[in-house]
Design an enzyme around this catalytic site. Structure first.
Site, PDB file in Angstrom:
ATOM      1  N   ASN A   1      -1.820  -2.611  13.310  1.00  0.00           N
ATOM      2  CA  ASN A   1      -3.274  -2.435  13.300  1.00  0.00           C
ATOM      3  C   ASN A   1      -3.723  -1.207  14.095  1.00  0.00           C
ATOM      4  O   ASN A   1      -4.557  -0.439  13.632  1.00  0.00           O
ATOM      5  CB  ASN A   1      -3.963  -3.701  13.824  1.00  0.00           C
ATOM      6  CG  ASN A   1      -3.676  -4.908  12.942  1.00  0.00           C
ATOM      7  OD1 ASN A   1      -3.118  -4.748  11.850  1.00  0.00           O
ATOM      8  ND2 ASN A   1      -4.037  -6.100  13.398  1.00  0.00           N
TER       9      ASN A   1
ATOM     10  N   TYR B   1      -9.355  -6.734  13.072  1.00  0.00           N
ATOM     11  CA  TYR B   1      -8.754  -6.179  11.858  1.00  0.00           C
ATOM     12  C   TYR B   1      -8.737  -7.202  10.731  1.00  0.00           C
ATOM     13  O   TYR B   1      -8.425  -8.373  10.928  1.00  0.00           O
ATOM     14  CB  TYR B   1      -7.306  -5.720  12.135  1.00  0.00           C
ATOM     15  CG  TYR B   1      -6.616  -5.224  10.877  1.00  0.00           C
ATOM     16  CD1 TYR B   1      -6.766  -3.906  10.458  1.00  0.00           C
ATOM     17  CD2 TYR B   1      -5.872  -6.089  10.070  1.00  0.00           C
ATOM     18  CE1 TYR B   1      -6.186  -3.456   9.279  1.00  0.00           C
ATOM     19  CE2 TYR B   1      -5.294  -5.655   8.900  1.00  0.00           C
ATOM     20  CZ  TYR B   1      -5.450  -4.341   8.509  1.00  0.00           C
ATOM     21  OH  TYR B   1      -4.884  -3.908   7.339  1.00  0.00           O
TER      22      TYR B   1
ATOM     23  N   SER C   1     -14.913  26.469 -26.589  1.00  0.00           N
ATOM     24  CA  SER C   1     -15.158  25.251 -27.358  1.00  0.00           C
ATOM     25  C   SER C   1     -14.140  25.187 -28.481  1.00  0.00           C
ATOM     26  O   SER C   1     -13.735  26.216 -29.023  1.00  0.00           O
ATOM     27  CB  SER C   1     -16.578  25.291 -27.924  1.00  0.00           C
ATOM     28  OG  SER C   1     -16.667  24.468 -29.067  1.00  0.00           O
TER      29      SER C   1
ATOM     30  N   LYS D   1      -8.152   3.519   2.101  1.00  0.00           N
ATOM     31  CA  LYS D   1      -7.351   4.730   1.906  1.00  0.00           C
ATOM     32  C   LYS D   1      -7.592   5.451   0.585  1.00  0.00           C
ATOM     33  O   LYS D   1      -7.822   6.667   0.569  1.00  0.00           O
ATOM     34  CB  LYS D   1      -5.872   4.408   2.067  1.00  0.00           C
ATOM     35  CG  LYS D   1      -5.569   4.119   3.507  1.00  0.00           C
ATOM     36  CD  LYS D   1      -4.215   3.549   3.742  1.00  0.00           C
ATOM     37  CE  LYS D   1      -4.193   2.894   5.102  1.00  0.00           C
ATOM     38  NZ  LYS D   1      -5.127   1.725   5.214  1.00  0.00           N
TER      39      LYS D   1
ATOM     40  N   GLN E   1      -7.269  -2.027   4.351  1.00  0.00           N
ATOM     41  CA  GLN E   1      -6.257  -1.290   3.604  1.00  0.00           C
ATOM     42  C   GLN E   1      -6.908  -0.550   2.416  1.00  0.00           C
ATOM     43  O   GLN E   1      -6.393   0.455   1.947  1.00  0.00           O
ATOM     44  CB  GLN E   1      -5.183  -2.262   3.093  1.00  0.00           C
ATOM     45  CG  GLN E   1      -4.047  -1.601   2.354  1.00  0.00           C
ATOM     46  CD  GLN E   1      -2.863  -2.537   2.244  1.00  0.00           C
ATOM     47  OE1 GLN E   1      -2.231  -2.860   3.244  1.00  0.00           O
ATOM     48  NE2 GLN E   1      -2.574  -3.001   1.042  1.00  0.00           N
TER      49      GLN E   1
ATOM     50  N   GLU F   1     -19.748  22.893 -13.706  1.00  0.00           N
ATOM     51  CA  GLU F   1     -20.136  21.601 -14.293  1.00  0.00           C
ATOM     52  C   GLU F   1     -19.288  20.470 -13.725  1.00  0.00           C
ATOM     53  O   GLU F   1     -19.784  19.386 -13.421  1.00  0.00           O
ATOM     54  CB  GLU F   1     -19.975  21.634 -15.809  1.00  0.00           C
ATOM     55  CG  GLU F   1     -21.032  22.448 -16.521  1.00  0.00           C
ATOM     56  CD  GLU F   1     -20.734  22.552 -18.003  1.00  0.00           C
ATOM     57  OE1 GLU F   1     -21.507  21.989 -18.790  1.00  0.00           O
ATOM     58  OE2 GLU F   1     -19.730  23.179 -18.383  1.00  0.00           O
TER      59      GLU F   1
ATOM     60  N   THR G   1     -40.299  27.470  -7.980  1.00  0.00           N
ATOM     61  CA  THR G   1     -40.595  26.098  -7.543  1.00  0.00           C
ATOM     62  C   THR G   1     -40.869  25.344  -8.837  1.00  0.00           C
ATOM     63  O   THR G   1     -41.432  25.932  -9.777  1.00  0.00           O
ATOM     64  CB  THR G   1     -41.819  26.023  -6.599  1.00  0.00           C
ATOM     65  OG1 THR G   1     -42.969  26.515  -7.301  1.00  0.00           O
ATOM     66  CG2 THR G   1     -41.623  26.839  -5.326  1.00  0.00           C
ATOM     67  N   HIS G   2     -40.452  24.114  -8.918  1.00  0.00           N
ATOM     68  CA  HIS G   2     -40.565  23.327 -10.167  1.00  0.00           C
ATOM     69  C   HIS G   2     -39.839  24.019 -11.327  1.00  0.00           C
ATOM     70  O   HIS G   2     -40.185  23.818 -12.482  1.00  0.00           O
ATOM     71  CB  HIS G   2     -42.025  23.094 -10.555  1.00  0.00           C
ATOM     72  CG  HIS G   2     -42.910  22.692  -9.409  1.00  0.00           C
ATOM     73  ND1 HIS G   2     -43.144  21.379  -9.072  1.00  0.00           N
ATOM     74  CD2 HIS G   2     -43.578  23.445  -8.490  1.00  0.00           C
ATOM     75  CE1 HIS G   2     -43.946  21.342  -8.010  1.00  0.00           C
ATOM     76  NE2 HIS G   2     -44.208  22.577  -7.640  1.00  0.00           N
TER      77      HIS G   2
ATOM     78  N   SER H   1       0.828  -1.217   0.000  1.00  0.00           N
ATOM     79  CA  SER H   1       0.000   0.000   0.000  1.00  0.00           C
ATOM     80  C   SER H   1       0.856   1.257   0.000  1.00  0.00           C
ATOM     81  O   SER H   1       0.334   2.367   0.010  1.00  0.00           O
ATOM     82  CB  SER H   1      -0.920  -0.009   1.231  1.00  0.00           C
ATOM     83  OG  SER H   1      -0.157  -0.180   2.414  1.00  0.00           O
TER      84      SER H   1
ATOM     85  N   ASN I   1     -18.076  28.404 -21.727  1.00  0.00           N
ATOM     86  CA  ASN I   1     -18.774  27.376 -20.952  1.00  0.00           C
ATOM     87  C   ASN I   1     -18.456  27.440 -19.449  1.00  0.00           C
ATOM     88  O   ASN I   1     -17.312  27.686 -19.078  1.00  0.00           O
ATOM     89  CB  ASN I   1     -18.403  25.988 -21.479  1.00  0.00           C
ATOM     90  CG  ASN I   1     -18.819  25.807 -22.926  1.00  0.00           C
ATOM     91  OD1 ASN I   1     -19.841  26.329 -23.356  1.00  0.00           O
ATOM     92  ND2 ASN I   1     -18.012  25.083 -23.686  1.00  0.00           N
TER      93      ASN I   1
ATOM     94  N   LYS J   1     -18.482  30.199 -27.980  1.00  0.00           N
ATOM     95  CA  LYS J   1     -18.845  29.589 -26.701  1.00  0.00           C
ATOM     96  C   LYS J   1     -17.986  30.030 -25.523  1.00  0.00           C
ATOM     97  O   LYS J   1     -16.778  30.196 -25.641  1.00  0.00           O
ATOM     98  CB  LYS J   1     -18.745  28.055 -26.804  1.00  0.00           C
ATOM     99  CG  LYS J   1     -19.796  27.432 -27.696  1.00  0.00           C
ATOM    100  CD  LYS J   1     -21.167  27.392 -27.029  1.00  0.00           C
ATOM    101  CE  LYS J   1     -21.175  26.530 -25.841  1.00  0.00           C
ATOM    102  NZ  LYS J   1     -22.010  25.377 -25.903  1.00  0.00           N
TER     103      LYS J   1
HETATM  104  N1  ARG Z   1      -1.244  -1.386   5.389  1.00  0.00           N
HETATM  105  C1  ARG Z   1      -2.138  -1.896   6.374  1.00  0.00           C
HETATM  106  C2  ARG Z   1      -3.462  -1.156   6.318  1.00  0.00           C
HETATM  107  O1  ARG Z   1      -3.544  -0.186   5.682  1.00  0.00           O
HETATM  108  C3  ARG Z   1      -1.544  -1.733   7.721  1.00  0.00           C
HETATM  109  C4  ARG Z   1      -1.998  -2.729   8.712  1.00  0.00           C
HETATM  110  C5  ARG Z   1      -1.540  -4.080   8.306  1.00  0.00           C
HETATM  111  N2  ARG Z   1      -1.716  -5.023   9.346  1.00  0.00           N
HETATM  112  C6  ARG Z   1      -1.595  -6.328   9.150  1.00  0.00           C
HETATM  113  N3  ARG Z   1      -1.745  -7.087  10.142  1.00  0.00           N
HETATM  114  N4  ARG Z   1      -1.329  -6.807   7.969  1.00  0.00           N
HETATM  115  O2  ARG Z   1      -4.427  -1.549   6.909  1.00  0.00           O
END
Ligand code: ARG
Length: 466
Positions: free
Chosen positions: A117, A324, A284, A332, A329, A297, A162-163, A30, A292, A290
């Protein structure tokens, strides 16, 4: 083929007899995206090291070496000179490995009494808290800009819809204050969400807590959290606080999207209510005439993307058993992208609102078009003793007659008016004009310019005191 020499840098390699498959290494890593958590990861690690020293698990010299090492890693990262390694999976292990390389064996003591974790849960809470503060500030800036524009346009008459049909005249300032209110609730929602974000999961360790004599209250305090979380299993597993922020962000985007829709309509030739400077518009490639409204938008379009990320996060969480799971992961990328998107869209509005130029003349012409003061005439009749339902009927006939003659309601003669109801007097024309209509709605929350100005004063006070 996996490179064996690199594989030896793994932090959990002890029980493994063969190197990680190259695909698996890439699939599970990650670091390409979670590296942006580094300031929070380092902040959390420093607090953890301080706490380990306080409870006697690290000597003062050890803690200082770790803290200084982490601080210098932070400046290397800030300079863009840090070598992120995919073999080290994530931001946490990259930084920890760099620490040991930098300060030697003592670096290996940092992970005492914690797990990735609780570490990642802490990082995300710190990150989310930081993002909430940034977004809240942007919202406050837009609200202040809306108040300035609303003050300037308190007396400007536009058709209220309205509408999307002309309904009753309103003050343009009043319309802008409606936007202000929507953003105000968005702000309150963020602040409320922040309260639940602001707890420290650090010390929950992998899932069950730790055998070391840690002081969770101390790390919580060092990191500016209001308290440690209550349950270790819950601490490492749930991401409801991120979902809550994503939901607040989706509502913000829904509001911005509605504003955008109005800006798109208002800048069109058919409405021509406002003008946006060229710097916020594009042309455009084929139609030379144009101009825009691309910025609104795109804000409207990006709303779908943010709501999509909210769905990702909800779906990510829905089937996870305690505690966990690596699924988490996946929180993110949607979270990062949705926050970047919301910030960009709010920044766009922060720049656009003060640049809005109002075409007062066209707003006025439009307000006169749709018999917008018909309700005022009905209210007038009620004040003469007619029941509202009868008044509605009488005015309906008057409107039909005006439409037939291609006239506005105030253009009917007093004679004609009297034909619909004999009690109508000359004063009716003051009621039928736009200003009269606005001024008559003179109560809390109404569109009378005096009320609009009062609402602005109150809003300014609240903005300054929150
Ligand atoms: N990269 C992991 C995450 O974003 C970190 C935690 C990983 N923990 C594990 N026991 N593999 O969640």
């Amino acid at each position: 083929m996996t490179d064996n020499s690199k594989d030896t840098i793994k932090m959990w390699g002890g029980r493994f007899t063969e190197p990680t498959d190259e695909f698996v290494a890439r699939f599970t890593a990650s670091v390409s995206f979670d590296r942006r958590l580094y300031p929070f990861d380092i902040e959390g690690s420093i607090a953890h090291a301080r706490m380990l020293q306080k409870v006697g698990e690290l000597t003062q010299a050890e803690a200082s070496a770790i803290i200084e090492g982490l601080a210098s890693i932070r400046s290397v990262i800030e300079k863009g000179a840090f070598d992120w390694e995919i073999e080290l999976e994530d931001v946490h292990m990259n930084i920890e490995a760099a620490l040991t390389r930098r300060i030697g064996e003592v670096g290996k003591k940092l992970h005492t009494g914690r797990s990735r974790n609780d570490q990642v849960a802490t990082d995300i809470r710190l990150f989310v808290r930081h993002e909430i503060d940034r977004i809240a500030e942007l919202i406050g800036g837009i609200q202040a800009a809306l108040l300035d524009l609303a003050e300037q346009e308190a007396e400007t008459v536009m058709p209220g819809f309205t509408h999307l049909q002309i309904a009753q005249p309103v003050s343009f300032g009043h319309h802008l204050l409606a936007w202000f209110e929507m953003l105000d609730r968005d702000y309150q929602r963020l602040i409320d969400c922040r309260k639940r974000v602001n707890f420290s999961p650090l010390g929950a360790a992998a899932l069950a807590g730790t055998t070391f004599p840690i002081d969770r209250h101390y790390t919580s305090e060092l990191l500016g959290f209001s308290a440690p979380t209550a349950n270790s299993l819950d601490s490492v597993s749930d991401r409801d606080f991120a979902i809550e922020l994503a939901s607040a962000a989706s509502i913000i985007m829904t509001h911005l999207s509605r504003f955008s829709e109005e800006l798109v309509l208002w800048t069109s030739a058919q409405f021509d209510f406002i003008h946006l400077p060229d710097r916020f518009c594009t042309g455009s490639s084929i139609m030379p005439q144009k101009k825009n409204p691309d910025v609104p938008e795109l804000v409207r379009g990006k709303t779908g993307r943010v709501i999509g990320h909210l769905m990702s996060l909800l779906t990510l969480m829905k089937s996870q058993p305690l505690a966990y799971n690596r699924d988490n992961q996946e929180d993110k990328e949607p979270l990062f992208d949705l926050l970047d998107t919301v910030r960009d869209c709010l920044s766009a509005y922060l720049a656009v609102i003060p640049a809005i130029e109002c075409n007062r003349k066209n707003m006025r012409i439009a307000a006169m078009k749709g018999h917008a003061t018909a309700t005022d005439l009905a209210d007038y009749l009620v004040k003469q003793g007619v029941t509202f339902r009868d008044a509605h009927e009488i005015v309906g006939k008057a409107v039909a007659s005006a439409i037939k003659q291609r006239k506005g309601l105030p253009e009917l003669s007093l004679e004609e008016m009297k034909g619909f109801y004999s009690g109508i007097g000359g004063e009716v024309f003051e009621i039928l004009n736009l200003e009269g209509s606005l001024n008559a709605r003179d109560h809390h929350g109404g569109t009378a310019p005096t009320q609009v100005r009062q609402a602005i004063r109150k809003a300014r006070y609240n903005l300054a005191h929150r």
